[in-house]
Design a protein around this motif. Structure first.
Motif, PDB file in Angstrom:
ATOM      1  N   ALA A 116      16.912 -23.964  16.448  1.00 43.21           N
ATOM      2  CA  ALA A 116      15.652 -22.938  16.636  1.00 43.21           C
ATOM      3  C   ALA A 116      15.436 -21.881  16.500  1.00 43.21           C
ATOM      4  O   ALA A 116      14.336 -22.300  15.683  1.00 43.21           O
ATOM      5  CB  ALA A 116      15.726 -22.173  18.364  1.00 43.21           C
ATOM      6  N   ALA A 117      16.484 -20.247  15.527  1.00 44.33           N
ATOM      7  CA  ALA A 117      15.650 -20.253  14.822  1.00 44.33           C
ATOM      8  C   ALA A 117      14.989 -20.650  13.642  1.00 44.33           C
ATOM      9  O   ALA A 117      14.325 -20.123  12.824  1.00 44.33           O
ATOM     10  CB  ALA A 117      16.812 -18.920  14.542  1.00 44.33           C
ATOM     11  N   ALA A 118      16.171 -21.643  13.006  1.00 43.89           N
ATOM     12  CA  ALA A 118      15.408 -21.944  11.917  1.00 43.89           C
ATOM     13  C   ALA A 118      14.360 -23.348  11.640  1.00 43.89           C
ATOM     14  O   ALA A 118      13.879 -22.737  11.153  1.00 43.89           O
ATOM     15  CB  ALA A 118      16.297 -23.045  11.469  1.00 43.89           C
ATOM     16  N   ALA A 119      14.371 -23.675  13.265  1.00 44.49           N
ATOM     17  CA  ALA A 119      12.878 -23.968  12.939  1.00 44.49           C
ATOM     18  C   ALA A 119      11.696 -23.158  13.492  1.00 44.49           C
ATOM     19  O   ALA A 119      10.745 -22.877  12.834  1.00 44.49           O
ATOM     20  CB  ALA A 119      12.448 -25.296  14.597  1.00 44.49           C
ATOM     21  N   LEU A 120      11.932 -22.485  13.786  1.00 43.05           N
ATOM     22  CA  LEU A 120      10.534 -21.158  14.258  1.00 43.05           C
ATOM     23  C   LEU A 120      10.914 -20.499  12.405  1.00 43.05           C
ATOM     24  O   LEU A 120       9.273 -20.026  12.351  1.00 43.05           O
ATOM     25  CB  LEU A 120      11.134 -19.839  14.698  1.00 43.05           C
ATOM     26  N   SER A 121      11.679 -20.541  11.688  1.00 40.28           N
ATOM     27  CA  SER A 121      11.421 -19.516  10.580  1.00 40.28           C
ATOM     28  C   SER A 121      11.109 -20.283   9.272  1.00 40.28           C
ATOM     29  O   SER A 121      10.046 -20.630   8.698  1.00 40.28           O
ATOM     30  CB  SER A 121      13.011 -19.327   9.665  1.00 40.28           C
ATOM     31  N   GLY A 122      11.124 -22.097   9.831  1.00 33.86           N
ATOM     32  CA  GLY A 122      10.310 -23.225   9.234  1.00 33.86           C
ATOM     33  C   GLY A 122       8.617 -22.747   9.173  1.00 33.86           C
ATOM     34  O   GLY A 122       7.821 -23.002   7.810  1.00 33.86           O
TER      35      GLY A 122
ATOM     36  N   LYS B 233      -4.287 -17.506   3.075  1.00 32.53           N
ATOM     37  CA  LYS B 233      -4.477 -17.052   4.484  1.00 32.53           C
ATOM     38  C   LYS B 233      -5.417 -18.244   5.068  1.00 32.53           C
ATOM     39  O   LYS B 233      -4.913 -18.466   6.334  1.00 32.53           O
ATOM     40  CB  LYS B 233      -4.553 -15.377   4.787  1.00 32.53           C
ATOM     41  N   GLU B 234      -6.217 -19.122   4.051  1.00 32.56           N
ATOM     42  CA  GLU B 234      -7.555 -19.279   4.725  1.00 32.56           C
ATOM     43  C   GLU B 234      -6.829 -20.750   5.021  1.00 32.56           C
ATOM     44  O   GLU B 234      -7.260 -21.567   5.351  1.00 32.56           O
ATOM     45  CB  GLU B 234      -8.449 -19.720   3.593  1.00 32.56           C
ATOM     46  N   SER B 235      -5.405 -21.295   4.703  1.00 40.51           N
ATOM     47  CA  SER B 235      -5.324 -23.076   4.885  1.00 40.51           C
ATOM     48  C   SER B 235      -4.299 -22.848   6.002  1.00 40.51           C
ATOM     49  O   SER B 235      -3.150 -24.073   5.754  1.00 40.51           O
ATOM     50  CB  SER B 235      -4.782 -23.137   3.505  1.00 40.51           C
ATOM     51  N   ALA B 236      -3.333 -22.009   5.899  1.00 42.72           N
ATOM     52  CA  ALA B 236      -2.662 -21.638   6.659  1.00 42.72           C
ATOM     53  C   ALA B 236      -2.656 -22.331   8.102  1.00 42.72           C
ATOM     54  O   ALA B 236      -1.466 -23.472   8.170  1.00 42.72           O
ATOM     55  CB  ALA B 236      -2.212 -19.782   7.272  1.00 42.72           C
TER      56      ALA B 236
ATOM     57  N   CYS C 238      13.256 -12.131  18.443  1.00 40.75           N
ATOM     58  CA  CYS C 238      14.997 -11.633  17.351  1.00 40.75           C
ATOM     59  C   CYS C 238      14.008 -11.568  16.191  1.00 40.75           C
ATOM     60  O   CYS C 238      14.017 -11.211  14.557  1.00 40.75           O
ATOM     61  CB  CYS C 238      15.677 -12.158  17.107  1.00 40.75           C
ATOM     62  N   SER C 239      12.623 -12.326  16.072  1.00 41.93           N
ATOM     63  CA  SER C 239      12.157 -12.504  14.788  1.00 41.93           C
ATOM     64  C   SER C 239      10.954 -11.265  14.399  1.00 41.93           C
ATOM     65  O   SER C 239      10.243 -10.808  15.272  1.00 41.93           O
ATOM     66  CB  SER C 239      11.186 -14.276  14.705  1.00 41.93           C
ATOM     67  N   PRO C 240      11.128 -11.184  12.587  1.00 41.97           N
ATOM     68  CA  PRO C 240      10.175 -10.315  12.862  1.00 41.97           C
ATOM     69  C   PRO C 240       8.654  -9.869  12.362  1.00 41.97           C
ATOM     70  O   PRO C 240       7.544  -9.847  12.209  1.00 41.97           O
ATOM     71  CB  PRO C 240      11.030  -9.564  11.023  1.00 41.97           C
ATOM     72  N   ALA C 241       8.402 -11.671  12.056  1.00 39.93           N
ATOM     73  CA  ALA C 241       6.967 -11.729  11.913  1.00 39.93           C
ATOM     74  C   ALA C 241       6.326 -12.376  13.183  1.00 39.93           C
ATOM     75  O   ALA C 241       7.718 -12.179  14.191  1.00 39.93           O
ATOM     76  CB  ALA C 241       7.402 -13.852  10.882  1.00 39.93           C
TER      77      ALA C 241
ATOM     78  N   VAL D 136       7.131 -20.093  10.096  1.00 39.71           N
ATOM     79  CA  VAL D 136       6.709 -18.907   9.631  1.00 39.71           C
ATOM     80  C   VAL D 136       6.660 -19.164   7.643  1.00 39.71           C
ATOM     81  O   VAL D 136       5.830 -18.323   7.176  1.00 39.71           O
ATOM     82  CB  VAL D 136       7.521 -18.037   9.327  1.00 39.71           C
ATOM     83  N   ALA D 137       7.858 -19.914   7.256  1.00 39.49           N
ATOM     84  CA  ALA D 137       7.291 -20.066   5.590  1.00 39.49           C
ATOM     85  C   ALA D 137       6.659 -21.290   5.501  1.00 39.49           C
ATOM     86  O   ALA D 137       5.934 -21.265   4.301  1.00 39.49           O
ATOM     87  CB  ALA D 137       9.000 -20.610   5.420  1.00 39.49           C
ATOM     88  N   VAL D 138       5.793 -22.115   6.566  1.00 40.91           N
ATOM     89  CA  VAL D 138       5.080 -22.378   6.273  1.00 40.91           C
ATOM     90  C   VAL D 138       3.424 -22.173   5.974  1.00 40.91           C
ATOM     91  O   VAL D 138       2.883 -22.211   5.112  1.00 40.91           O
ATOM     92  CB  VAL D 138       5.006 -23.883   7.444  1.00 40.91           C
TER      93      VAL D 138
END
Length: 185
Positions: A59-65, A75-78, A115-118, A67-69
């Motif tokens: 789950a942490a890896a999925a959330l990191s993914g 920002k306009e195309s996030a 636990c995510s800083p994002a 956030v990375a994407v």
């Protein structure tokens, strides 16, 4: 791609390429009474309570993914990048997730988000739940919707039968504008 919902007193237009939202008010609005204000924190105290679910590195890896994407470009195309990632993930699934699997995925992502800083709100959590289930070849429907009075946006996941996963009853007040997964895309 733009999508809109007309509530009569306001038309909400969402641009899924840029993430922009516009509210168009008719020239002659219908008379109405002011609604009770909703700040969305009464039913879902995200960030106030530490979730008691088990920790999941996947789950942490999925959330990191997610956030990375989201951070990978302008920002306009996030929003477009996130919806593209959701579409790609749902295209790899072979079986629908059960309500229990969907709920466990959402709760595991919420635990990792603690636990995510994002920034982790409904958009990131729901997208990460889709990715987490897709890693297990399970499909879920990602929904992005809008509610009026006051106009507010929300993202969530639901099973094929339309039941929101690990969401408060107030989620049913949202009108889905974009649904990705199963046959709703």
């Amino acid at each position: 791609m733009e999508r809109s919902v007309d509530f009569g007193h306001v038309q909400v237009v969402i641009d899924y390429d840029t993430g922009g939202v516009r509210c168009l008010i008719p020239t002659e609005p219908a008379p109405s009474t002011a609604p009770k204000a909703s700040w969305g924190s009464a039913e879902h105290p995200a960030g106030l309570l530490v979730p008691r679910d088990t920790w999941s590195s996947t789950a942490a890896a999925a959330l990191s993914g997610v956030v990375a994407v989201k951070a990978a470009g302008r920002k306009e195309s996030a929003m477009r990048r996130i919806t593209d990632a959701i579409r790609a993930a749902t295209s790899t699934t072979t079986h629908p997730a059960t309500p229990e699997q969907a709920e466990r995925a959402v709760l595991a992502v919420r635990r990792a988000a603690w636990c995510s800083p994002a920034r982790t709100a409904c958009l990131e959590e729901s997208a990460a739940a889709v990715l987490l289930l897709a890693l297990r070849r399970r499909s879920i429907i990602w929904c992005h919707g809008v509610a009026p009075d006051p106009v507010r946006l929300h993202a969530w996941v639901q099973t094929g039968d339309g039941a929101p996963a690990a969401e408060p009853a107030s989620t049913l007040l949202y009108t889905p504008v974009l649904m990705i997964g199963d046959t709703h895309d």
